[in-house]
Motif scaffolding. Sequence first.
Motif, PDB file in Angstrom:
ATOM      1  N   ASP A  23       0.831  -1.202   0.000  1.00 31.04           N
ATOM      2  CA  ASP A  23       0.000   0.000   0.000  1.00 31.04           C
ATOM      3  C   ASP A  23       0.869   1.256   0.000  1.00 31.04           C
ATOM      4  N   SER A  24       2.096   1.100  -0.478  1.00 34.31           N
ATOM      5  CA  SER A  24       3.053   2.203  -0.466  1.00 34.31           C
ATOM      6  C   SER A  24       2.726   3.235  -1.530  1.00 34.31           C
ATOM      7  N   THR A  25       3.042   4.491  -1.221  1.00 35.20           N
ATOM      8  CA  THR A  25       2.932   5.567  -2.209  1.00 35.20           C
ATOM      9  C   THR A  25       4.202   5.663  -3.046  1.00 35.20           C
ATOM     10  N   VAL A  26       5.202   4.857  -2.735  1.00 36.13           N
ATOM     11  CA  VAL A  26       6.482   4.888  -3.441  1.00 36.13           C
ATOM     12  C   VAL A  26       6.451   3.930  -4.628  1.00 36.13           C
ATOM     13  N   LYS A  27       6.933   4.409  -5.768  1.00 32.28           N
ATOM     14  CA  LYS A  27       7.106   3.558  -6.941  1.00 32.28           C
ATOM     15  C   LYS A  27       8.595   3.244  -7.107  1.00 32.28           C
ATOM     16  N   ILE A  87      17.056  -7.820  -7.654  1.00 35.83           N
ATOM     17  CA  ILE A  87      16.961  -6.508  -8.285  1.00 35.83           C
ATOM     18  C   ILE A  87      18.340  -6.044  -8.731  1.00 35.83           C
ATOM     19  N   GLY A  88      18.387  -5.372  -9.887  1.00 35.66           N
ATOM     20  CA  GLY A  88      19.620  -4.742 -10.366  1.00 35.66           C
ATOM     21  C   GLY A  88      19.579  -3.266 -10.035  1.00 35.66           C
ATOM     22  N   PRO A  89      20.061  -2.387 -10.920  1.00 34.54           N
ATOM     23  CA  PRO A  89      19.994  -0.946 -10.669  1.00 34.54           C
ATOM     24  C   PRO A  89      18.545  -0.496 -10.504  1.00 34.54           C
ATOM     25  N   TYR A  90      18.298   0.455  -9.586  1.00 33.89           N
ATOM     26  CA  TYR A  90      16.917   0.845  -9.284  1.00 33.89           C
ATOM     27  C   TYR A  90      16.868   2.283  -8.797  1.00 33.89           C
ATOM     28  N   SER A  91      15.656   2.839  -8.770  1.00 29.29           N
ATOM     29  CA  SER A  91      15.437   4.175  -8.209  1.00 29.29           C
ATOM     30  C   SER A  91      13.990   4.278  -7.719  1.00 29.29           C
ATOM     31  N   PHE A  92      13.766   5.217  -6.759  1.00 28.99           N
ATOM     32  CA  PHE A  92      12.459   5.406  -6.150  1.00 28.99           C
ATOM     33  C   PHE A  92      11.824   6.713  -6.603  1.00 28.99           C
ATOM     34  N   TYR A  93      10.479   6.719  -6.596  1.00 26.58           N
ATOM     35  CA  TYR A  93       9.729   7.965  -6.697  1.00 26.58           C
ATOM     36  C   TYR A  93       8.584   7.924  -5.707  1.00 26.58           C
ATOM     37  N   PRO A  94       8.462   8.938  -4.835  1.00 31.30           N
ATOM     38  CA  PRO A  94       9.471   9.992  -4.621  1.00 31.30           C
ATOM     39  C   PRO A  94      10.613   9.451  -3.777  1.00 31.30           C
ATOM     40  N   SER A  95      11.773  10.070  -3.929  1.00 29.55           N
ATOM     41  CA  SER A  95      12.947   9.638  -3.161  1.00 29.55           C
ATOM     42  C   SER A  95      13.202  10.579  -1.981  1.00 29.55           C
ATOM     43  N   LYS A  96      12.475  11.686  -1.924  1.00 30.67           N
ATOM     44  CA  LYS A  96      12.675  12.658  -0.845  1.00 30.67           C
ATOM     45  C   LYS A  96      11.357  12.944  -0.164  1.00 30.67           C
ATOM     46  N   SER A 113       8.679   9.666   2.499  1.00 30.38           N
ATOM     47  CA  SER A 113       7.237   9.618   2.249  1.00 30.38           C
ATOM     48  C   SER A 113       6.557   8.460   2.961  1.00 30.38           C
ATOM     49  N   ILE A 114       7.302   7.401   3.275  1.00 30.80           N
ATOM     50  CA  ILE A 114       6.724   6.279   4.024  1.00 30.80           C
ATOM     51  C   ILE A 114       7.457   6.043   5.340  1.00 30.80           C
ATOM     52  N   ASN A 115       8.457   6.873   5.620  1.00 28.36           N
ATOM     53  CA  ASN A 115       9.198   6.805   6.886  1.00 28.36           C
ATOM     54  C   ASN A 115       9.794   5.419   7.130  1.00 28.36           C
ATOM     55  N   LYS A 116      10.407   4.880   6.089  1.00 31.36           N
ATOM     56  CA  LYS A 116      11.014   3.551   6.202  1.00 31.36           C
ATOM     57  C   LYS A 116      12.414   3.560   5.592  1.00 31.36           C
ATOM     58  N   ASP A 129      16.764  -9.107 -14.893  1.00 30.62           N
ATOM     59  CA  ASP A 129      16.811 -10.123 -15.958  1.00 30.62           C
ATOM     60  C   ASP A 129      16.875  -9.494 -17.342  1.00 30.62           C
ATOM     61  N   GLY A 130      17.488  -8.313 -17.467  1.00 32.50           N
ATOM     62  CA  GLY A 130      17.642  -7.684 -18.767  1.00 32.50           C
ATOM     63  C   GLY A 130      16.433  -6.894 -19.237  1.00 32.50           C
ATOM     64  N   TYR A 131      15.509  -6.571 -18.328  1.00 31.50           N
ATOM     65  CA  TYR A 131      14.318  -5.797 -18.677  1.00 31.50           C
ATOM     66  C   TYR A 131      14.131  -4.658 -17.665  1.00 31.50           C
ATOM     67  N   LEU A 132      13.391  -3.638 -18.097  1.00 35.37           N
ATOM     68  CA  LEU A 132      12.998  -2.550 -17.207  1.00 35.37           C
ATOM     69  C   LEU A 132      11.637  -2.884 -16.599  1.00 35.37           C
ATOM     70  N   TRP A 133      11.559  -2.723 -15.266  1.00 32.07           N
ATOM     71  CA  TRP A 133      10.331  -3.032 -14.529  1.00 32.07           C
ATOM     72  C   TRP A 133       9.909  -1.823 -13.693  1.00 32.07           C
ATOM     73  N   ILE A 134       8.632  -1.820 -13.323  1.00 35.13           N
ATOM     74  CA  ILE A 134       8.113  -0.847 -12.350  1.00 35.13           C
ATOM     75  C   ILE A 134       7.318  -1.608 -11.306  1.00 35.13           C
ATOM     76  N   ASN A 135       7.570  -1.286 -10.038  1.00 30.53           N
ATOM     77  CA  ASN A 135       6.775  -1.812  -8.929  1.00 30.53           C
ATOM     78  C   ASN A 135       5.934  -0.664  -8.381  1.00 30.53           C
ATOM     79  N   ASP A 136       4.624  -0.819  -8.413  1.00 29.02           N
ATOM     80  CA  ASP A 136       3.708   0.216  -7.943  1.00 29.02           C
ATOM     81  C   ASP A 136       2.611  -0.448  -7.127  1.00 29.02           C
ATOM     82  N   LYS A 137       2.506  -0.038  -5.854  1.00 31.01           N
ATOM     83  CA  LYS A 137       1.519  -0.615  -4.931  1.00 31.01           C
ATOM     84  C   LYS A 137       1.649  -2.133  -4.830  1.00 31.01           C
ATOM     85  N   GLY A 138       2.888  -2.589  -4.845  1.00 33.06           N
ATOM     86  CA  GLY A 138       3.148  -4.011  -4.657  1.00 33.06           C
ATOM     87  C   GLY A 138       3.048  -4.837  -5.910  1.00 33.06           C
TER      88      GLY A 138
END
Length: 418
Positions: free
Chosen positions: A25-29, A409-418, A373-376, A35-44
């Motif tokens: 239930d996170s607001t973070v994406k 997971i390989g290289p990754y980034s969050f939104y929002p990160s701050k 944003s999620i204090n974790k 595995d050689g592909y770009l993925w997005i994790n949103d709300k689990g």
Amino acid sequence: MVKLIHMLVIFCFLFPTISNAAPTDSTVKVAYIKDGYLWINDKGLDKKVTDQKSNYPYPPQWSFDGKMLLYQKEVRATINESQGTENELWVYDLQTKKHRKIFYDGHDPKWSPTESIVAFQSDGVLNISDLTSFYNIALGVDDYEWQPNGKGFIASSSASLRPDGWTHPILYTISLKGGYQNISDLTKHVKKFLVIPKELKKNDVKIPSINAQSFAYSPNNKWISFIVSPTASFSMDSDMLCVISAEGKEFTVLDEVILEFQPKWSFKDSLLGYIAGGGRIVFGFKDKDLKVTELPAYHTLTLTPKNYADMGFTWVNDRSLIVSRVKETDWSNDPKKRPKPTLYFVTLDSQKQIQITIPSKDQGDYNPQFLPSINKITWVRQIDIASTKGDLWVAELNGENAQIWIQDIGPYSFYPSK
């Protein structure tokens, strides 16, 4: 017993609210490579957004509003009649679900902090893409960073080798106040900001100044941190962390660092955290101390205990950090014999240092990142420092309710990160 009660009181003060770590239930994406592909994790939920398996060598980057993703794809190409590789720059629109190639061979792309345009470099030229066309902005750029208001850049040119020796690296400001689409003269909007001395020294360490990179603005935009490096091979072992006031009047060499560990400003105050110490990691897990310097007082705290080395950190707030730490150890060619870091919670005021994770003996906890944003707290648990992938974990700030967020997971980034 008294000591135990005292520690519990500290935890109640530092972590007043404890809730279940629940990425579903996170607001973070999370945008990531797997595995050689770009993925997005949103709300689990995980979604693969590229169909072609490729080499994606860098973390994807979220646009300022989280509506687009910038990613880099390495492709085979014929260059001057020989086979080589090119670094294609692509943008994925989360709303239209469409991919767009914005340049065939660029590097160091960065989103504007205020609008959906991308700066990037190609053969020493700094460019801006509006995702349809690109525009030349400046020549001879070695490294750069957007100004916080998105109206220009801080940039560097590298020193050049001449018959009488090396020249100086120079910092410039590049203005976009007249608009980036209408620049006809690539020099009129460029202003010299700082000529860096040919040699920098801190204590008994001296390096020749060749490159300036890794620019970052303080939260109040009054200071800019950056790293000055010598020639390529030497830069693996010894670089200098510097700061300059935003108006260019005050320049200081803070400490010796290596490029592997990037400095980070705190959230509100002019506090610069960094891992000090020279020598690449293959020379040993030694002499890597987490320090915090307060500006403009230049008061510095060293937060690493004796016989330990720090491998990465994140700010939690302006008075506390979480750090990835190991016991000082010689390097081993056997990955199983290399030390495995764990995470510690560190405070500036009392300098309390509390271990918050306990990985298995054959894994370590790397790359801590606090998500306000999620204090974790998040981190990657992997087999070795040289590993290219691991499991992304998430937990409360005291390490409780720890669970895997994304596996392998390989290289990754969050939104929002701050």
